[in-house]
Design an enzyme around this catalytic site. Sequence first.
Site, PDB file in Angstrom:
ATOM      1  N   HIS A  13       0.886  -1.197   0.000  1.00  0.00           N
ATOM      2  CA  HIS A  13       0.000   0.000   0.000  1.00  0.00           C
ATOM      3  C   HIS A  13       0.909   1.228   0.000  1.00  0.00           C
ATOM      4  O   HIS A  13       1.512   1.568   1.019  1.00  0.00           O
ATOM      5  CB  HIS A  13      -0.895   0.010   1.242  1.00  0.00           C
ATOM      6  CG  HIS A  13      -1.837   1.175   1.291  1.00  0.00           C
ATOM      7  ND1 HIS A  13      -3.172   1.042   1.581  1.00  0.00           N
ATOM      8  CD2 HIS A  13      -1.648   2.516   1.098  1.00  0.00           C
ATOM      9  CE1 HIS A  13      -3.754   2.233   1.572  1.00  0.00           C
ATOM     10  NE2 HIS A  13      -2.841   3.149   1.283  1.00  0.00           N
ATOM     11  N   HIS A  15       1.494   5.405  -1.659  1.00  0.00           N
ATOM     12  CA  HIS A  15       1.101   6.582  -2.449  1.00  0.00           C
ATOM     13  C   HIS A  15       2.358   7.200  -3.050  1.00  0.00           C
ATOM     14  O   HIS A  15       3.237   7.645  -2.314  1.00  0.00           O
ATOM     15  CB  HIS A  15       0.410   7.618  -1.560  1.00  0.00           C
ATOM     16  CG  HIS A  15      -0.845   7.097  -0.942  1.00  0.00           C
ATOM     17  ND1 HIS A  15      -2.078   7.223  -1.545  1.00  0.00           N
ATOM     18  CD2 HIS A  15      -1.056   6.412   0.209  1.00  0.00           C
ATOM     19  CE1 HIS A  15      -2.999   6.645  -0.783  1.00  0.00           C
ATOM     20  NE2 HIS A  15      -2.403   6.143   0.278  1.00  0.00           N
ATOM     21  N   LEU A  16       2.399   7.262  -4.380  1.00  0.00           N
ATOM     22  CA  LEU A  16       3.558   7.869  -5.052  1.00  0.00           C
ATOM     23  C   LEU A  16       3.241   9.235  -5.636  1.00  0.00           C
ATOM     24  O   LEU A  16       4.155   9.947  -6.054  1.00  0.00           O
ATOM     25  CB  LEU A  16       4.066   6.953  -6.172  1.00  0.00           C
ATOM     26  CG  LEU A  16       4.833   5.700  -5.760  1.00  0.00           C
ATOM     27  CD1 LEU A  16       5.213   4.886  -6.995  1.00  0.00           C
ATOM     28  CD2 LEU A  16       6.077   6.044  -4.946  1.00  0.00           C
ATOM     29  N   ARG A  17       1.940   9.583  -5.712  1.00  0.00           N
ATOM     30  CA  ARG A  17       1.542  10.865  -6.332  1.00  0.00           C
ATOM     31  C   ARG A  17       2.019  10.923  -7.775  1.00  0.00           C
ATOM     32  O   ARG A  17       2.189   9.913  -8.432  1.00  0.00           O
ATOM     33  CB  ARG A  17       2.066  12.075  -5.524  1.00  0.00           C
ATOM     34  CG  ARG A  17       1.918  11.975  -4.015  1.00  0.00           C
ATOM     35  CD  ARG A  17       0.500  11.846  -3.535  1.00  0.00           C
ATOM     36  NE  ARG A  17       0.406  11.999  -2.084  1.00  0.00           N
ATOM     37  CZ  ARG A  17      -0.570  11.495  -1.353  1.00  0.00           C
ATOM     38  NH1 ARG A  17      -1.538  10.785  -1.896  1.00  0.00           N
ATOM     39  NH2 ARG A  17      -0.607  11.675  -0.049  1.00  0.00           N
ATOM     40  N   ASN A  41      -5.308   7.178  -5.930  1.00  0.00           N
ATOM     41  CA  ASN A  41      -6.064   8.386  -5.560  1.00  0.00           C
ATOM     42  C   ASN A  41      -5.356   9.667  -6.013  1.00  0.00           C
ATOM     43  O   ASN A  41      -5.098  10.567  -5.229  1.00  0.00           O
ATOM     44  CB  ASN A  41      -6.370   8.417  -4.054  1.00  0.00           C
ATOM     45  CG  ASN A  41      -5.132   8.486  -3.171  1.00  0.00           C
ATOM     46  OD1 ASN A  41      -4.068   8.020  -3.548  1.00  0.00           O
ATOM     47  ND2 ASN A  41      -5.269   9.077  -2.000  1.00  0.00           N
ATOM     48  N   LYS A  99      -9.213  -0.669  -5.832  1.00  0.00           N
ATOM     49  CA  LYS A  99      -9.265  -0.014  -4.524  1.00  0.00           C
ATOM     50  C   LYS A  99     -10.638   0.578  -4.253  1.00  0.00           C
ATOM     51  O   LYS A  99     -11.149   1.365  -5.060  1.00  0.00           O
ATOM     52  CB  LYS A  99      -8.208   1.094  -4.497  1.00  0.00           C
ATOM     53  CG  LYS A  99      -8.223   1.964  -3.249  1.00  0.00           C
ATOM     54  CD  LYS A  99      -7.703   1.221  -2.036  1.00  0.00           C
ATOM     55  CE  LYS A  99      -7.895   2.025  -0.766  1.00  0.00           C
ATOM     56  NZ  LYS A  99      -6.662   2.345  -0.090  1.00  0.00           N
ATOM     57  N   HIS A 136     -10.271   0.644   1.869  1.00  0.00           N
ATOM     58  CA  HIS A 136     -10.126   1.626   2.952  1.00  0.00           C
ATOM     59  C   HIS A 136     -11.361   1.439   3.832  1.00  0.00           C
ATOM     60  O   HIS A 136     -12.453   1.873   3.477  1.00  0.00           O
ATOM     61  CB  HIS A 136     -10.050   3.053   2.388  1.00  0.00           C
ATOM     62  CG  HIS A 136      -9.815   4.065   3.463  1.00  0.00           C
ATOM     63  ND1 HIS A 136      -8.657   4.791   3.567  1.00  0.00           N
ATOM     64  CD2 HIS A 136     -10.586   4.447   4.516  1.00  0.00           C
ATOM     65  CE1 HIS A 136      -8.720   5.580   4.633  1.00  0.00           C
ATOM     66  NE2 HIS A 136      -9.882   5.398   5.211  1.00  0.00           N
ATOM     67  N   HIS A 174      -4.456  -1.005   6.008  1.00  0.00           N
ATOM     68  CA  HIS A 174      -4.052  -0.169   7.149  1.00  0.00           C
ATOM     69  C   HIS A 174      -4.966  -0.338   8.359  1.00  0.00           C
ATOM     70  O   HIS A 174      -5.603   0.606   8.821  1.00  0.00           O
ATOM     71  CB  HIS A 174      -3.905   1.314   6.763  1.00  0.00           C
ATOM     72  CG  HIS A 174      -4.937   1.889   5.849  1.00  0.00           C
ATOM     73  ND1 HIS A 174      -6.279   1.735   6.039  1.00  0.00           N
ATOM     74  CD2 HIS A 174      -4.808   2.646   4.727  1.00  0.00           C
ATOM     75  CE1 HIS A 174      -6.922   2.362   5.079  1.00  0.00           C
ATOM     76  NE2 HIS A 174      -6.068   2.916   4.267  1.00  0.00           N
ATOM     77  N   LEU A 219      -5.151   8.780   8.040  1.00  0.00           N
ATOM     78  CA  LEU A 219      -6.420   8.050   8.099  1.00  0.00           C
ATOM     79  C   LEU A 219      -6.197   6.617   7.660  1.00  0.00           C
ATOM     80  O   LEU A 219      -5.463   6.398   6.691  1.00  0.00           O
ATOM     81  CB  LEU A 219      -7.463   8.727   7.212  1.00  0.00           C
ATOM     82  CG  LEU A 219      -7.962  10.062   7.787  1.00  0.00           C
ATOM     83  CD1 LEU A 219      -8.757  10.838   6.757  1.00  0.00           C
ATOM     84  CD2 LEU A 219      -8.804   9.832   9.054  1.00  0.00           C
ATOM     85  N   ASP A 247       1.462   2.544   3.575  1.00  0.00           N
ATOM     86  CA  ASP A 247       0.606   3.722   3.414  1.00  0.00           C
ATOM     87  C   ASP A 247       1.445   4.996   3.479  1.00  0.00           C
ATOM     88  O   ASP A 247       0.970   6.036   3.940  1.00  0.00           O
ATOM     89  CB  ASP A 247      -0.528   3.744   4.443  1.00  0.00           C
ATOM     90  CG  ASP A 247      -1.636   4.718   4.079  1.00  0.00           C
ATOM     91  OD1 ASP A 247      -1.654   5.206   2.924  1.00  0.00           O
ATOM     92  OD2 ASP A 247      -2.479   4.991   4.952  1.00  0.00           O
ATOM     93  N   HIS A 251       2.705  14.498   1.829  1.00  0.00           N
ATOM     94  CA  HIS A 251       2.077  15.817   1.635  1.00  0.00           C
ATOM     95  C   HIS A 251       3.152  16.832   2.006  1.00  0.00           C
ATOM     96  O   HIS A 251       3.953  16.573   2.912  1.00  0.00           O
ATOM     97  CB  HIS A 251       0.888  16.012   2.574  1.00  0.00           C
ATOM     98  CG  HIS A 251      -0.274  15.113   2.296  1.00  0.00           C
ATOM     99  ND1 HIS A 251      -1.217  15.384   1.331  1.00  0.00           N
ATOM    100  CD2 HIS A 251      -0.634  13.932   2.853  1.00  0.00           C
ATOM    101  CE1 HIS A 251      -2.126  14.419   1.315  1.00  0.00           C
ATOM    102  NE2 HIS A 251      -1.799  13.518   2.221  1.00  0.00           N
ATOM    103  N   ALA A 263      -4.332  14.448   5.743  1.00  0.00           N
ATOM    104  CA  ALA A 263      -4.026  13.160   6.373  1.00  0.00           C
ATOM    105  C   ALA A 263      -2.956  12.452   5.567  1.00  0.00           C
ATOM    106  O   ALA A 263      -3.055  12.368   4.348  1.00  0.00           O
ATOM    107  CB  ALA A 263      -5.291  12.308   6.414  1.00  0.00           C
TER     108      ALA A 263
HETATM  109  C1  NCD Z   1      -3.718   8.888   2.181  1.00  0.00           C
HETATM  110  C2  NCD Z   1      -3.285   9.979   1.190  1.00  0.00           C
HETATM  111  O1  NCD Z   1      -2.738  10.980   1.627  1.00  0.00           O
HETATM  112  O2  NCD Z   1      -3.459   9.786  -0.015  1.00  0.00           O
HETATM  113  N1  NCD Z   1      -3.741   9.463   3.493  1.00  0.00           N
HETATM  114  C3  NCD Z   1      -3.696   8.789   4.664  1.00  0.00           C
HETATM  115  O3  NCD Z   1      -3.846   9.412   5.723  1.00  0.00           O
HETATM  116  N2  NCD Z   1      -3.464   7.492   4.725  1.00  0.00           N
HETATM  117  C4  NCD Z   1      -5.002   8.314   1.776  1.00  0.00           C
HETATM  118  C5  NCD Z   1      -5.351   7.034   2.484  1.00  0.00           C
HETATM  119  O4  NCD Z   1      -4.746   5.986   2.230  1.00  0.00           O
HETATM  120  O5  NCD Z   1      -6.255   7.048   3.323  1.00  0.00           O
HETATM  121 ZN    ZN Z   2      -3.289   5.057   1.735  1.00  0.00          ZN
END
Ligand code: NCD
Ligand code: ZN
Length: 345
Positions: A13, A15-17, A41, A99, A136, A174, A219, A247, A251, A263
């Site tokens: 899990h 996030h690479l943006r 996302n 997802k 999620h 998560h 989150l 996860d 940011h 988050a």
């Molecule tokens: C994630 C995000 O920033 O994309 N944020 C997080 O708090 N985990 C989104 C997610 O996986 O809930």
């Molecule tokens: Zn996530």
Amino acid sequence: MTRLTLRRPDDWHLHLRDGAMLEAVLPETARHFARAIIMPNLVPPVVTGADAAAYRDRILAALPEGMDFAPLMTLYLTEDTDPEDMAAAHAAGLVTAVKLYPAGATTNSASGVRDIAKVASVLGKMAEIGLPLCIHGEVTTPEVDIFDREKVFIDTVLEPLRHRLPELKVTLEHITTSDGIEYVTEAQGDIAGTITTHHLMINRNHMLVGGIRPHYYCLPVAKRSTHQQALRRAATSGNPRFFLGTDSAPHTDPNKESECGCAGVFSATNTMSCLAHVFEEEGALDKLEGFTSLFGPARYGLPPNEATITLEKRATAIPYPEKIDTGEGPVTLFDPGHPLYWVVV
Ligand code: NCD
Ligand code: ZN
């Protein structure tokens, strides 16, 4: 023990943006991890097979020369997802999972699912073709307290869904509660759960006592210590239903340190040091490889990585940067609140 060799880990899990942020954070993961499930996302989200192919190509283009990393792509489930497009992307080997974000549950989840009945045909198709659903697991009902949203989701959405579609492969992502751990441990059928690095190391006191610490806000939100202890027991138990999904969710500092902060915890850089620390504290260093490198691939029907990484325990604390620089601004690295002595060499 001061030296530990493991098969290369995978992150189930991540996030690479995109764009400049992708370029900055991708090497932080690819340095240690061979593969990762890439969260869809983005804005706009990765919905179709064509979106996933284009995003995968952008990730591979951003990968520095000489780094070996395979992104495992996911599709973002919406009420308009086309089951045929999804099945074709799966058959082509392009997507590893789909997802489910309940609409409004977290960062960039506005296009998520409001009414699970509307995605029944897509979920039925997934069960038929063996495409796993990553969830999620939080309700978004305003009346439900944020600390109870995972448990209420399990009782009111997940259990009924799995009852209707017992063949669907589900990953509850998560997990933050003992309720989630119990559910995944005891449920019949094809279910697994991921656990993040930060939820093993912090509980809500770390976030809220003595001042509010926005870099610990994510989150699902960290819960009380008894839940954290349940996560630590599950992660170090050797139960193959539980494996790592960091996860890691970058940011920039202005977006975190704000009146309405985003988050997400960014932990890619020091995750392996943190996990070795936790597993050693639990007397379970022998269980680390299962959690980071064996149970995830087994779950997704992939071979474990052939390559290995070695961790060494040093006498003095390992220096990690407080922040990493990105083209979009600084991103603060997860602070485990302890010195770390294990390092990937
Ligand atoms: C994630 C995000 O920033 O994309 N944020 C997080 O708090 N985990 C989104 C997610 O996986 O809930
Ligand atoms: Zn996530």
